[in-house]
Enzyme design. Structure first.
Site: not given
Ligand code: SAH
Ligand code: SF4
Length: 392
Positions: A112, A125, A132, A136, A139, A193-194, A225, A247-249, A324, A367
């Site tokens: 997308e 975006c 990926c 995570c 995700c 993707g990463e 990111s 992406s710290l979280h 989300n 995503c």
């Molecule tokens: N792989 C990279 C970039 C793509 S994800 C990364 O992880 O940074 C882009 C952002 O969306 C990241 O911060 C990711 O942690 C966040 N993300 C992934 N799934 C999500 C979800 N279900 N709800 C909110 N944010 C999410």
């Molecule tokens: Fe991949 Fe980013 Fe999703 Fe983690 S958050 S699985 S690195 S796309």
């Protein structure tokens, strides 16, 4: 922990020129017999047609001889990634489902690409991989296999197709006076993707996007990111030079090991050291730290305070992302009140930028889940979210 791609990109018999570097374009010209001494100039001309005017047809390239146009058309195309579906939301957000060729014929893949207009900018975006490498746990992409890496052409091609769809190219007779403003002004690599596990293609794609004589979106307006691929953060600093989002979280290794399993390989301390050493950081050039709000998991006020301690000394912005949900996930989004309290602690520590440029909707593009996320938020929530997610 890291998955290997299942497929490789299989180039078609007549490849597209979209997304090639200047050097590759010069080599392509060599293939159709353009003598070496002419190539620089021809590259310059074609670059303009491709990336300033958005030409989709060699015939339109009137600064080239008829013979050269025909020779190019015989050998190459100007194809962009194919749009399989388009959704337009009431607020002008557009989401494109992009179909990319698979290694096997008739088994295409989909990623997308989302365009989010705002008052002072338009953010696109884009995706870097199909699936990926990482897992995570919150995700949806993380549950999928890594199918393949996108090529540099497919990465830059997403910007080209967005400009096509938005009619965002320079006209043949530009208006006099003020320079025309482009709709797509900013790029975030936050789709599927990463990006730092597809390093070369991402670097080369960004170089095409940032070329000042073409698509011209400066690296200050491109944010990559990453989930925290530590060695490639330094490499990105040296070889790409875009803005960085991490992406710290989570604020402890224990929790981050669970949410972002890559943390077991590159723990918080190493990640934050890599951030501190990212070149060119200043108050005007900060790292964005993304923090997904997961109910009862990482959203306590003690977590907010620990987050501040952790980021101390790093020029940082903090983006709180409401989780989300997707079918089958074990997580829930934090309650709105909790997100507000959490964000207040962050504001009070001085993270609020004095100029509150609204953004926010773009963080929901994460995503490719933008549409469902925006639909779930009330108007009040959306406003609060926009005020909360600030940028310089
Ligand atoms: N792989 C990279 C970039 C793509 S994800 C990364 O992880 O940074 C882009 C952002 O969306 C990241 O911060 C990711 O942690 C966040 N993300 C992934 N799934 C999500 C979800 N279900 N709800 C909110 N944010 C999410
Ligand atoms: Fe991949 Fe980013 Fe999703 Fe983690 S958050 S699985 S690195 S796309």
């Amino acid at each position: 922990m890291e998955k290997q791609p299942l497929e490789r990109y299989a180039a078609p018999a007549r490849p597209s020129l979209i997304g090639l570097s200047r050097e590759q374009l010069a080599a392509a010209l060599g293939d159709v017999g353009v003598p070496e001494r002419q190539r620089r100039m021809r590259v310059q001309q074609i670059w303009q047609w491709l990336y300033v005017r958005g030409s989709r047809d060699f015939e339109a390239m009137t600064t080239l001889s008829k013979d050269l146009r025909a020779a190019l058309a015989g050998r190459f195309t100007l194809e962009r990634p194919e749009v399989a579906a388009e959704q337009v939301s009431v607020d002008g957000t557009r989401k494109w489902l992009i179909r990319l060729p698979g290694e096997l014929q008739n088994s295409p893949h989909e990623v997308e690409c989302v365009y989010i207009p705002d008052t002072d900018r338009g953010t696109l975006c884009i995706s870097s991989q199909v699936g990926c490498t990482l897992n995570c746990t919150f995700c949806h992409t993380g549950t999928q296999r890594l199918v393949r890496n996108l090529t540099a052409g497919e990465i830059a091609g997403q910007v080209v197709l967005a400009r096509d769809r938005l009619e965002d190219w320079q006209r043949a007779t530009p208006a006099v006076g003020e320079p025309e403003k482009r709709l797509v002004s900013n790029i975030v690599m936050m789709g599927m993707g990463e990006p730092l596990y597809n390093f070369e293609a991402v670097r080369d794609g960004i170089n095409v996007i940032a070329d000042g004589e073409g698509l011209s979106i400066s690296k200050r307006r491109i944010t990559l990111s990453t989930s925290g691929v530590v060695p490639n953060i330094a490499r990105a600093g040296a070889e790409i030079g875009s803005m960085l989002a991490v992406s710290l979280h989570a604020v402890t290794d224990e929790l981050r090991n669970e949410l972002v399993p890559l943390n077991r390989k590159y723990p918080l301390r190493e990640l934050l050291d890599a951030c501190r050493n990212y070149p060119g950081l200043s108050n005007a050039r900060r790292i964005t730290f993304e923090y997904v709000m997961l109910k009862g998991v990482n959203d306590s006020l003690a977590d907010a305070k620990a987050l501040l301690r952790l980021l101390k000394g790093i020029p940082a912005k903090i983006n709180l992302i409401p989780f989300n949900p997707w079918p089958g996930t074990k997580y829930e989004c934090s309650d709105w009140d909790q997100i507000e309290k959490f964000s207040e602690i962050i504001f009070d520590a001085g993270y609020a930028s004095p100029v509150r440029t609204p953004r926010g909707r773009d963080i929901l593009a994460a995503c490719g889940q933008l549409k469902s996320a925006t639909e779930k938020l009330s108007a009040r929530e959306r406003l609060a979210l926009r005020a909360m997610a600030m940028t310089d």
